[in-house]
Design an enzyme around this catalytic site. Structure first.
Site, mmCIF file in Angstrom:
data_model
loop_
_atom_site.group_PDB
_atom_site.id
_atom_site.type_symbol
_atom_site.label_atom_id
_atom_site.label_comp_id
_atom_site.label_asym_id
_atom_site.label_seq_id
_atom_site.Cartn_x
_atom_site.Cartn_y
_atom_site.Cartn_z
ATOM 1 N N THR A 22 3.337 4.915 18.012
ATOM 2 C CA THR A 22 2.167 5.757 17.747
ATOM 3 C C THR A 22 2.311 7.165 18.346
ATOM 4 O O THR A 22 2.840 7.332 19.449
ATOM 5 C CB THR A 22 0.880 5.090 18.293
ATOM 6 O OG1 THR A 22 -0.197 6.004 18.091
ATOM 7 C CG2 THR A 22 0.953 4.770 19.776
ATOM 8 N N SER A 24 -0.509 8.923 18.693
ATOM 9 C CA SER A 24 -1.861 9.203 19.199
ATOM 10 C C SER A 24 -1.896 9.622 20.665
ATOM 11 O O SER A 24 -2.645 10.534 21.021
ATOM 12 C CB SER A 24 -2.780 8.005 18.951
ATOM 13 O OG SER A 24 -3.010 7.899 17.567
ATOM 14 N N LYS A 72 -7.957 -2.858 11.493
ATOM 15 C CA LYS A 72 -8.983 -1.901 11.061
ATOM 16 C C LYS A 72 -10.201 -2.520 10.359
ATOM 17 O O LYS A 72 -11.246 -1.900 10.282
ATOM 18 C CB LYS A 72 -8.360 -0.857 10.132
ATOM 19 C CG LYS A 72 -7.500 0.149 10.865
ATOM 20 C CD LYS A 72 -6.999 1.215 9.904
ATOM 21 C CE LYS A 72 -6.218 2.267 10.642
ATOM 22 N NZ LYS A 72 -5.936 3.431 9.804
ATOM 23 N N GLY A 132 -1.137 4.372 -5.839
ATOM 24 C CA GLY A 132 -1.381 3.293 -4.882
ATOM 25 C C GLY A 132 -2.808 2.794 -4.979
ATOM 26 O O GLY A 132 -3.710 3.525 -5.421
ATOM 27 N N GLY A 135 -5.492 0.085 1.011
ATOM 28 C CA GLY A 135 -6.627 0.557 1.810
ATOM 29 C C GLY A 135 -6.739 2.076 1.804
ATOM 30 O O GLY A 135 -7.844 2.631 1.652
ATOM 31 N N ARG A 157 1.243 -0.180 -9.032
ATOM 32 C CA ARG A 157 2.172 -1.205 -9.531
ATOM 33 C C ARG A 157 1.380 -2.441 -9.966
ATOM 34 O O ARG A 157 1.570 -2.959 -11.059
ATOM 35 C CB ARG A 157 3.151 -1.552 -8.393
ATOM 36 C CG ARG A 157 4.133 -2.611 -8.724
ATOM 37 C CD ARG A 157 5.072 -2.852 -7.560
ATOM 38 N NE ARG A 157 4.376 -3.293 -6.342
ATOM 39 C CZ ARG A 157 4.978 -3.571 -5.207
ATOM 40 N NH1 ARG A 157 6.287 -3.427 -5.091
ATOM 41 N NH2 ARG A 157 4.288 -3.966 -4.149
ATOM 42 N N LYS A 161 -5.315 -4.427 -8.835
ATOM 43 C CA LYS A 161 -5.847 -3.873 -7.578
ATOM 44 C C LYS A 161 -6.510 -2.521 -7.831
ATOM 45 O O LYS A 161 -7.542 -2.200 -7.237
ATOM 46 C CB LYS A 161 -4.734 -3.749 -6.536
ATOM 47 C CG LYS A 161 -4.494 -5.099 -5.874
ATOM 48 C CD LYS A 161 -3.393 -5.172 -4.929
ATOM 49 C CE LYS A 161 -3.159 -4.706 -3.668
ATOM 50 N NZ LYS A 161 -1.890 -4.729 -3.056
ATOM 51 N N GLY A 251 1.465 13.947 5.415
ATOM 52 C CA GLY A 251 0.294 13.338 6.056
ATOM 53 C C GLY A 251 0.154 13.609 7.546
ATOM 54 O O GLY A 251 -0.699 12.995 8.196
HETATM 55 P P1 NAP Z 1 -1.395 -0.992 1.775
HETATM 56 O O1 NAP Z 1 -2.834 -1.378 1.748
HETATM 57 O O2 NAP Z 1 -0.371 -1.973 2.222
HETATM 58 O O3 NAP Z 1 -1.000 -0.490 0.266
HETATM 59 C C1 NAP Z 1 0.314 -0.195 -0.077
HETATM 60 C C2 NAP Z 1 0.368 0.412 -1.469
HETATM 61 O O4 NAP Z 1 1.749 0.768 -1.735
HETATM 62 C C3 NAP Z 1 -0.054 -0.534 -2.595
HETATM 63 O O5 NAP Z 1 -0.691 0.214 -3.605
HETATM 64 C C4 NAP Z 1 1.282 -1.085 -3.095
HETATM 65 O O6 NAP Z 1 1.273 -1.469 -4.460
HETATM 66 C C5 NAP Z 1 2.145 0.152 -2.967
HETATM 67 N N1 NAP Z 1 3.571 -0.214 -2.908
HETATM 68 C C6 NAP Z 1 4.228 -0.773 -1.858
HETATM 69 N N2 NAP Z 1 5.530 -0.954 -2.181
HETATM 70 C C7 NAP Z 1 5.681 -0.531 -3.465
HETATM 71 C C8 NAP Z 1 6.784 -0.458 -4.357
HETATM 72 N N3 NAP Z 1 8.000 -0.870 -3.994
HETATM 73 N N4 NAP Z 1 6.592 0.072 -5.594
HETATM 74 C C9 NAP Z 1 5.356 0.511 -5.968
HETATM 75 N N5 NAP Z 1 4.267 0.482 -5.168
HETATM 76 C C10 NAP Z 1 4.428 -0.050 -3.936
HETATM 77 O O7 NAP Z 1 -1.163 0.297 2.688
HETATM 78 P P2 NAP Z 1 -2.227 1.440 3.109
HETATM 79 O O8 NAP Z 1 -2.925 1.035 4.346
HETATM 80 O O9 NAP Z 1 -3.024 1.803 1.920
HETATM 81 O O10 NAP Z 1 -1.234 2.638 3.548
HETATM 82 C C11 NAP Z 1 -0.370 3.285 2.600
HETATM 83 C C12 NAP Z 1 0.476 4.324 3.312
HETATM 84 O O11 NAP Z 1 -0.362 5.318 3.910
HETATM 85 C C13 NAP Z 1 1.325 3.781 4.463
HETATM 86 O O12 NAP Z 1 2.640 4.221 4.250
HETATM 87 C C14 NAP Z 1 0.784 4.415 5.711
HETATM 88 O O13 NAP Z 1 1.846 4.731 6.598
HETATM 89 C C15 NAP Z 1 0.141 5.680 5.186
HETATM 90 N N6 NAP Z 1 -1.010 6.114 6.029
HETATM 91 C C16 NAP Z 1 -0.930 7.341 6.628
HETATM 92 C C17 NAP Z 1 -1.971 7.789 7.443
HETATM 93 C C18 NAP Z 1 -1.875 9.125 8.140
HETATM 94 O O14 NAP Z 1 -2.611 9.351 9.115
HETATM 95 N N7 NAP Z 1 -1.068 10.036 7.680
HETATM 96 C C19 NAP Z 1 -3.116 6.981 7.617
HETATM 97 C C20 NAP Z 1 -3.189 5.749 6.953
HETATM 98 C C21 NAP Z 1 -2.116 5.324 6.172
HETATM 99 P P3 NAP Z 1 0.836 -2.988 -4.872
HETATM 100 O O15 NAP Z 1 -0.656 -2.986 -4.845
HETATM 101 O O16 NAP Z 1 1.386 -3.143 -6.236
HETATM 102 O O17 NAP Z 1 1.462 -3.906 -3.873
#
Ligand code: NAP
Length: 289
Positions: A22, A24, A72, A132, A135, A157, A161, A251
């Site tokens: 982290t 943070s 979360k 995507g 969450g 994908r 969802k 991000g």
């Molecule tokens: P999540 O709920 O696990 O969702 C992941 C998403 O990625 C889903 O839509 C999934 O599609 C898609 N995905 C994963 N592998 C894939 C692949 N090989 N091909 C196509 N689609 C794929 O994750 P989340 O919590 O929403 O977070 C997403 C990203 O945001 C993470 O990388 C995280 O590090 C980043 N994030 C950044 C911050 C920041 O402060 N900058 C804050 C929060 C999150 P499916 O539905 O088809 O599985």
């Protein structure tokens, strides 16, 4: 000069699993140094009972807590109050001490918005594409509704969802604001330029060559690309947006401002843009940039 730890030092921290990477602590301990606040911020691995961790932190008079993956949503069961916006998002990342327990907030999404504004990107009147349907994507779609986007297309994908999010947000909005589609569905949207938010985990270190959509025609449709990933600093998605004449951002500012908004809630202050830029510099140093 850093904080001198003494009998009055307040504890802040983040709970998650894992927590060792982290950034943070860099954000909050630097803010404490700048404002000369007697607080320390530490990472806490919680791989057992989240309820015990929350009750313990409250009993120990923590000044505030951040909550990260995977806690979360679960943490909502252990707080006494949830902020209205955080309720709609369904996930929280910041706990503020209140009467009898913590009040929960979501600062990720206001953080993303503040980051966007500082980069000169606004959602008002925009046609928005979100890649995507996890969450983060759901929260971004909610933000787009809140900030006056014209319409949102969620490409995922797993289409079901994206459909679930569309159903939920359209019911809330009372109109067809979100349209769900497959990653291959974008040709139907051609003829316009979009603000595109990359909210999947694809392209994250170490798989830095990965990108959800490769096609040139897709990138021709994007005037601004926002990747919520910050590691690598420039994702392949961002490079492709730029190569097709668009602006691209990562991000890191989302992370910066979610931290700043949490610190503002805990300490009842307002952090200036100048200090925010200083903290961003420290985060980049910590990332070796
Ligand atoms: P999540 O709920 O696990 O969702 C992941 C998403 O990625 C889903 O839509 C999934 O599609 C898609 N995905 C994963 N592998 C894939 C692949 N090989 N091909 C196509 N689609 C794929 O994750 P989340 O919590 O929403 O977070 C997403 C990203 O945001 C993470 O990388 C995280 O590090 C980043 N994030 C950044 C911050 C920041 O402060 N900058 C804050 C929060 C999150 P499916 O539905 O088809 O599985």
């Amino acid at each position: 000069m850093g904080v001198t730890v003494n009998g009055r030092t307040k504890t802040l921290g983040v709970i998650g699993n894992p927590v060792e990477h982290t950034l943070s602590p860099v954000i909050h301990n630097e803010l404490a140094r700048v404002y000369n606040h007697n607080v320390v911020y530490l990472p806490y691995l919680v791989d057992g009972s989240v309820g015990d961790a929350i009750r313990g932190a409250y009993a120990l008079h923590f000044g505030g807590l951040n909550v990260t993956v995977p806690h979360k949503t679960e943490v909502l069961q252990y707080v006494v109050e949830v902020d209205e916006f955080a309720k709609r998002i369904g996930a929280v990342n910041t706990l503020v001490p209140a009467e009898g327990g913590f009040k929960a907030y979501n600062t990720d999404i206001p953080g993303l918005y503040r980051g966007m504004l500082s980069d000169g990107v606004n959602m008002d009147g925009e046609d928005v594409m979100i890649l995507g349907a996890g969450g983060a994507a759901r929260s971004v779609a909610m933000l787009a509704l809140d900030k006056g986007a014209k319409q949102v297309y969620i490409l995922n994908r797993t289409v079901s969802k994206a459909e679930e999010i569309a159903k939920e947000i359209n019911a809330y909005a009372g109109r067809e604001f979100v349209t769900a589609m497959a990653l291959t569905g974008y040709p139907k949207l051609s003829g316009k330029k979009y603000l595109c938010i990359q909210a999947t985990s694809v392209g994250l270190y170490p798989k830095v060559e990965d990108v959800v959509i490769e096609d040139s025609e897709f990138y021709d449709m994007i005037h601004t690309g926002y990747d919520i990933i910050y590691n690598p600093y420039e994702t392949r998605f961002m490079s492709l947006v730029k190569a097709h004449g668009g602006r691209a951002f990562n991000g890191l500012k989302m992370l910066l401002y979610q931290g700043i908004i949490a610190y503002e809630l805990w300490n009842d202050i307002s952090v200036s843009e100048e200090v925010a830029q200083q903290i961003l510099g420290k985060m980049k140093e910590a990332l070796g940039l």
